[in-house]
Design a protein around this motif. Structure first.
Motif, short mmCIF file in Angstrom:
data_model
loop_
_atom_site.label_atom_id
_atom_site.label_comp_id
_atom_site.label_asym_id
_atom_site.label_seq_id
_atom_site.Cartn_x
_atom_site.Cartn_y
_atom_site.Cartn_z
N GLY A 111 0.79 -1.21 0.00
CA GLY A 111 0.00 0.00 0.00
C GLY A 111 0.82 1.26 0.00
O GLY A 111 0.30 2.34 0.24
N SER A 112 2.13 1.13 -0.29
CA SER A 112 2.97 2.33 -0.35
C SER A 112 3.44 2.52 -1.79
O SER A 112 2.69 3.02 -2.61
CB SER A 112 4.14 2.22 0.63
N PHE A 113 4.68 2.09 -2.11
CA PHE A 113 5.17 2.26 -3.48
C PHE A 113 4.49 1.26 -4.41
O PHE A 113 3.88 0.28 -3.97
CB PHE A 113 6.69 2.11 -3.51
N SER A 114 4.62 1.53 -5.70
CA SER A 114 4.04 0.64 -6.70
C SER A 114 5.06 0.38 -7.80
O SER A 114 5.96 1.19 -8.03
CB SER A 114 2.79 1.28 -7.32
N THR A 115 4.94 -0.76 -8.45
CA THR A 115 5.75 -1.07 -9.62
C THR A 115 4.85 -1.39 -10.80
O THR A 115 3.76 -1.95 -10.63
CB THR A 115 6.69 -2.26 -9.37
N LEU A 116 5.32 -0.99 -11.96
CA LEU A 116 4.64 -1.32 -13.22
C LEU A 116 5.65 -2.06 -14.08
O LEU A 116 6.71 -1.51 -14.40
CB LEU A 116 4.17 -0.05 -13.93
N GLU A 117 5.36 -3.31 -14.39
CA GLU A 117 6.27 -4.12 -15.21
C GLU A 117 5.65 -4.35 -16.57
O GLU A 117 4.45 -4.65 -16.69
CB GLU A 117 6.56 -5.47 -14.54
N ILE A 118 6.48 -4.21 -17.58
CA ILE A 118 6.07 -4.52 -18.94
C ILE A 118 6.96 -5.65 -19.44
O ILE A 118 8.18 -5.51 -19.48
CB ILE A 118 6.20 -3.31 -19.89
N GLN A 119 6.35 -6.75 -19.78
CA GLN A 119 7.11 -7.89 -20.27
C GLN A 119 7.09 -7.91 -21.81
O GLN A 119 6.14 -7.44 -22.44
CB GLN A 119 6.49 -9.18 -19.74
N ARG A 120 8.17 -8.43 -22.37
CA ARG A 120 8.27 -8.59 -23.83
C ARG A 120 7.88 -7.29 -24.53
O ARG A 120 6.94 -7.23 -25.33
CB ARG A 120 7.40 -9.75 -24.30
N THR A 121 8.61 -6.24 -24.23
CA THR A 121 8.24 -4.92 -24.73
C THR A 121 8.15 -4.89 -26.25
O THR A 121 8.87 -5.59 -26.96
CB THR A 121 9.24 -3.85 -24.26
N GLU A 122 7.24 -4.04 -26.71
CA GLU A 122 7.03 -3.80 -28.14
C GLU A 122 7.26 -2.33 -28.42
O GLU A 122 7.17 -1.49 -27.52
CB GLU A 122 5.60 -4.20 -28.54
N GLN A 123 7.51 -1.98 -29.68
CA GLN A 123 7.75 -0.58 -30.01
C GLN A 123 6.55 0.29 -29.66
O GLN A 123 6.71 1.46 -29.28
CB GLN A 123 8.12 -0.44 -31.49
N GLY A 124 5.37 -0.26 -29.75
CA GLY A 124 4.16 0.49 -29.40
C GLY A 124 4.04 0.81 -27.93
O GLY A 124 3.18 1.60 -27.53
N ASP A 125 4.91 0.22 -27.10
CA ASP A 125 4.90 0.53 -25.67
C ASP A 125 5.65 1.82 -25.37
O ASP A 125 5.59 2.32 -24.24
CB ASP A 125 5.53 -0.61 -24.87
N SER A 126 6.37 2.34 -26.35
CA SER A 126 7.12 3.58 -26.15
C SER A 126 6.16 4.71 -25.78
O SER A 126 5.22 5.01 -26.52
CB SER A 126 7.90 3.95 -27.41
N ALA A 127 6.38 5.30 -24.63
CA ALA A 127 5.47 6.32 -24.11
C ALA A 127 6.06 6.88 -22.83
O ALA A 127 7.08 6.41 -22.33
CB ALA A 127 4.09 5.73 -23.82
#
Lengths: 114, 115
Positions: free
Chosen positions: A72-88
């Motif tokens: 309930g404090s920090f958070s993580t966002l993981e993206i697996q097998r990144t794609e070019q469309g994930d660029s943001a």
């Protein structure tokens, strides 16, 4: 500095690699949000947490994306097998339970997938 | 499907004059509206909000007007100052009483205030 902190600020990766972003919200805020922003667009909702519970997920959040807020404090966002469309720009925000609409945003984590 | 629309990508105003930024929405369930301001290399910052039970909310130089029948809101900045130059995002949500749903953002309007 007691604002929302995001790390890393910039990440360049090759397609297919996994990346993880971290967000430290303002300490007394119980809500934490992840948004994504691309050039010329407004922030697009990905998911949010109330304390440690993930209450809502956008359909933009494919199964390659996973977010956690274990204590309930920090958070993580993981993206697996990144794609070019994930660029943001990946934006984290937090809000206090008494003012849920007043989001405090971090400076964002920019992802470039080559 | 863009539920919150800001049809003007840019606006240029002379210092001291009024800046009017417009926003339209399509979802009739929206009943809470906000404006955020964003400077380059920073995250958006909250500016002002309005609930659908009101048609106007004022905070210093900033006033937001809501026309529910037209599904339209506007942000007025009077007088405009060079430091107001930024991208302004309109956002909308559904007020669920003790909480608020996700925010839907427009694409933003770049305001430039020139001396």
């Amino acid at each position: 500095d007691t604002g929302v902190s995001q790390n890393p600020r910039h990440k360049i990766t090759k397609r297919g690699q996994n990346v993880t972003f971290r967000c430290d919200p303002i300490s007394e805020h119980n809500r934490l949000y992840w948004y994504r922003q691309t050039l010329g667009q407004g922030p697009e909702f990905l998911t949010y947490f109330q304390n440690e519970a993930q209450l809502e997920k956008s359909r933009l959040l494919s199964d390659r994306f996973s977010a956690e807020r274990p204590k309930g404090s920090f958070s993580t966002l993981e993206i697996q097998r990144t794609e070019q469309g994930d660029s943001a720009m990946y934006l984290c925000a937090s809000s206090h339970r008494k003012k849920p609409g007043e989001l405090f945003f971090g400076e964002g984590s920019r992802l470039t997938v080559l | 499907d863009q539920q919150v629309k800001q049809n003007s990508p840019s606006l240029s105003v002379q210092e001291g004059r009024i800046s009017i930024l417009n926003c339209d929405y399509t979802n009739s369930m929206f009943d809470y509206f906000l404006w955020y301001k964003k400077y380059p290399a920073e995250g958006p910052t909250f500016l002002i909000s309005i609930s659908s039970i009101k048609d106007k909310n004022e905070d210093g130089r900033f006033t937001v007007f809501l026309n529910k029948s037209a599904k339209h809101l506007s942000l007025h900045i009077v007088p405009s100052q060079p430091g107001d130059s930024a991208v302004y995002f309109c956002a909308a949500s559904v007020d669920r009483g003790s909480t608020l749903g996700r925010l839907y953002f427009g694409r933003g309007t770049q305001l430039t205030v020139w001396p």
